[in-house]
Design a protein around this motif. Sequence first.
Motif, mmCIF file in Angstrom:
data_model
loop_
_atom_site.group_PDB
_atom_site.id
_atom_site.type_symbol
_atom_site.label_atom_id
_atom_site.label_comp_id
_atom_site.label_asym_id
_atom_site.label_seq_id
_atom_site.Cartn_x
_atom_site.Cartn_y
_atom_site.Cartn_z
ATOM 1 N N THR A 1 9.853 46.035 40.707
ATOM 2 C CA THR A 1 10.226 46.352 39.330
ATOM 3 C C THR A 1 11.695 46.748 39.258
ATOM 4 O O THR A 1 12.193 47.456 40.128
ATOM 5 N N ASP A 2 12.352 46.241 38.242
ATOM 6 C CA ASP A 2 13.717 46.652 37.908
ATOM 7 C C ASP A 2 13.590 47.593 36.723
ATOM 8 O O ASP A 2 12.933 47.268 35.737
ATOM 9 N N GLU A 3 14.225 48.752 36.817
ATOM 10 C CA GLU A 3 14.115 49.742 35.754
ATOM 11 C C GLU A 3 15.482 50.283 35.383
ATOM 12 O O GLU A 3 16.413 50.275 36.176
ATOM 13 N N ARG A 4 15.549 50.757 34.135
ATOM 14 C CA ARG A 4 16.734 51.476 33.689
ATOM 15 C C ARG A 4 16.246 52.709 32.947
ATOM 16 O O ARG A 4 15.443 52.620 32.026
ATOM 17 N N THR A 5 16.724 53.864 33.393
ATOM 18 C CA THR A 5 16.406 55.125 32.740
ATOM 19 C C THR A 5 17.619 56.043 32.871
ATOM 20 O O THR A 5 18.317 56.001 33.889
ATOM 21 N N GLN A 6 17.884 56.815 31.852
ATOM 22 C CA GLN A 6 19.042 57.704 31.847
ATOM 23 C C GLN A 6 20.304 56.943 32.226
ATOM 24 O O GLN A 6 21.148 57.428 32.987
ATOM 25 N N SER A 7 20.449 55.722 31.761
ATOM 26 C CA SER A 7 21.617 54.855 31.998
ATOM 27 C C SER A 7 21.803 54.484 33.468
ATOM 28 O O SER A 7 22.888 54.077 33.875
ATOM 29 N N VAL A 8 20.769 54.650 34.279
ATOM 30 C CA VAL A 8 20.818 54.282 35.691
ATOM 31 C C VAL A 8 19.844 53.131 35.912
ATOM 32 O O VAL A 8 18.683 53.195 35.496
ATOM 33 N N SER A 9 20.299 52.055 36.563
ATOM 34 C CA SER A 9 19.441 50.914 36.871
ATOM 35 C C SER A 9 19.076 50.935 38.343
ATOM 36 O O SER A 9 19.914 51.259 39.196
ATOM 37 N N ILE B 1 1.408 40.376 33.257
ATOM 38 C CA ILE B 1 2.717 40.820 32.777
ATOM 39 C C ILE B 1 3.721 39.680 32.811
ATOM 40 O O ILE B 1 3.579 38.731 33.578
ATOM 41 N N GLU B 2 4.739 39.808 31.978
ATOM 42 C CA GLU B 2 5.822 38.833 32.002
ATOM 43 C C GLU B 2 6.649 39.081 33.263
ATOM 44 O O GLU B 2 6.990 40.219 33.579
ATOM 45 N N LEU B 3 6.938 38.014 33.976
ATOM 46 C CA LEU B 3 7.727 38.123 35.199
ATOM 47 C C LEU B 3 9.114 37.536 34.955
ATOM 48 O O LEU B 3 9.256 36.475 34.360
ATOM 49 N N LYS B 4 10.113 38.247 35.421
ATOM 50 C CA LYS B 4 11.503 37.792 35.293
ATOM 51 C C LYS B 4 11.913 37.088 36.573
ATOM 52 O O LYS B 4 11.301 37.254 37.630
ATOM 53 N N LEU B 5 12.978 36.308 36.490
ATOM 54 C CA LEU B 5 13.453 35.555 37.652
ATOM 55 C C LEU B 5 14.666 36.177 38.313
ATOM 56 O O LEU B 5 14.905 35.972 39.498
ATOM 57 N N THR B 6 15.444 36.941 37.553
ATOM 58 C CA THR B 6 16.668 37.528 38.096
ATOM 59 C C THR B 6 16.630 39.043 37.941
ATOM 60 O O THR B 6 15.985 39.566 37.032
ATOM 61 N N PRO B 7 17.351 39.757 38.822
ATOM 62 C CA PRO B 7 17.368 41.219 38.747
ATOM 63 C C PRO B 7 17.924 41.725 37.413
ATOM 64 O O PRO B 7 18.864 41.148 36.859
ATOM 65 N N PHE B 8 17.325 42.785 36.911
ATOM 66 C CA PHE B 8 17.786 43.506 35.717
ATOM 67 C C PHE B 8 17.892 42.602 34.494
ATOM 68 O O PHE B 8 18.826 42.708 33.703
ATOM 69 N N GLU B 9 16.908 41.751 34.325
ATOM 70 C CA GLU B 9 16.859 40.834 33.187
ATOM 71 C C GLU B 9 16.197 41.563 32.004
ATOM 72 O O GLU B 9 15.113 41.214 31.560
ATOM 73 N N PHE B 10 16.903 42.594 31.501
ATOM 74 C CA PHE B 10 16.391 43.416 30.413
ATOM 75 C C PHE B 10 16.693 42.768 29.064
ATOM 76 O O PHE B 10 17.693 42.072 28.912
ATOM 77 N N ASP B 11 15.851 43.066 28.095
ATOM 78 C CA ASP B 11 16.105 42.649 26.716
ATOM 79 C C ASP B 11 17.257 43.502 26.190
ATOM 80 O O ASP B 11 17.120 44.715 26.033
ATOM 81 N N LYS B 12 18.376 42.881 25.939
ATOM 82 C CA LYS B 12 19.592 43.595 25.519
ATOM 83 C C LYS B 12 19.433 44.236 24.138
ATOM 84 O O LYS B 12 20.181 45.127 23.775
ATOM 85 N N ASN B 13 18.458 43.793 23.356
ATOM 86 C CA ASN B 13 18.277 44.304 22.001
ATOM 87 C C ASN B 13 17.447 45.585 21.952
ATOM 88 O O ASN B 13 17.367 46.217 20.907
ATOM 89 N N LEU B 14 16.840 45.944 23.072
ATOM 90 C CA LEU B 14 16.011 47.146 23.089
ATOM 91 C C LEU B 14 16.864 48.384 23.323
ATOM 92 O O LEU B 14 17.638 48.444 24.267
ATOM 93 N N LEU C 1 8.456 38.757 41.010
ATOM 94 C CA LEU C 1 7.823 38.432 42.281
ATOM 95 C C LEU C 1 8.902 37.817 43.155
ATOM 96 O O LEU C 1 9.573 36.873 42.746
ATOM 97 N N VAL C 2 9.074 38.385 44.346
ATOM 98 C CA VAL C 2 10.105 37.908 45.260
ATOM 99 C C VAL C 2 9.434 37.412 46.535
ATOM 100 O O VAL C 2 8.585 38.116 47.113
ATOM 101 N N ASN C 3 9.803 36.216 46.964
ATOM 102 C CA ASN C 3 9.264 35.657 48.191
ATOM 103 C C ASN C 3 9.513 36.631 49.337
ATOM 104 O O ASN C 3 10.615 37.144 49.501
ATOM 105 N N MET C 4 8.475 36.867 50.121
ATOM 106 C CA MET C 4 8.561 37.832 51.219
ATOM 107 C C MET C 4 9.693 37.523 52.185
ATOM 108 O O MET C 4 10.333 38.427 52.703
ATOM 109 N N GLU C 5 9.939 36.251 52.427
ATOM 110 C CA GLU C 5 10.990 35.875 53.368
ATOM 111 C C GLU C 5 12.387 36.121 52.809
ATOM 112 O O GLU C 5 13.346 36.202 53.559
#
Length: 154
Positions: free
Chosen positions: A22-30, A98-111, A121-125
């Motif tokens: 999971t990529d998260e952003r809270t308190q302006s920290v990603s 759940i909706e899965l994103k392809l790139t890191p920190f692919e947040f909805d900019k409008n929220l 989901l990231v390939n284990m290798e």
Amino acid sequence: MFPFNVRVYGILRTEANEILITDERTQSVSFTKFPGGGLEYGEGLIDALKREFLEECNLHIDVIRHIYTTDFYEKSSFNNSQIISVYYEVQPLEELKIELKLTPFEFDKNLEVDKIEVFRLVNMEKLKEEDLTFKTDKKALEVYFGLIKKKNLN
């Protein structure tokens, strides 16, 4: 008195050898971590992990085995508490909804919210310790990969 903050996380590997992060952003920290969160008073670790997966991923899980518990001092990035993190290998009891994103920190900019999280989901290798933000997650991944490698050698 110094407070402790007990956290519980799940390492979920799919049949396609992908790991859920999971990529998260809270308190302006990603940051990037494994799914999971804080233990609530009166709650056991397994129940907390199941609750967290249901809340965050809308997913029922089964806990397979303990992977790692923090064995070094880790100060919270958000307050003055000491973090104690417990990691388990988990498996889904149903299909991921759940909706899965392809790139890191692919947040909805409008929220405009205090906390936002997206899943990948990231390939284990391809998953590396440096893809995760926190030292405890990096260590848990190292231990998990060691267990997988040992199992494959037997």
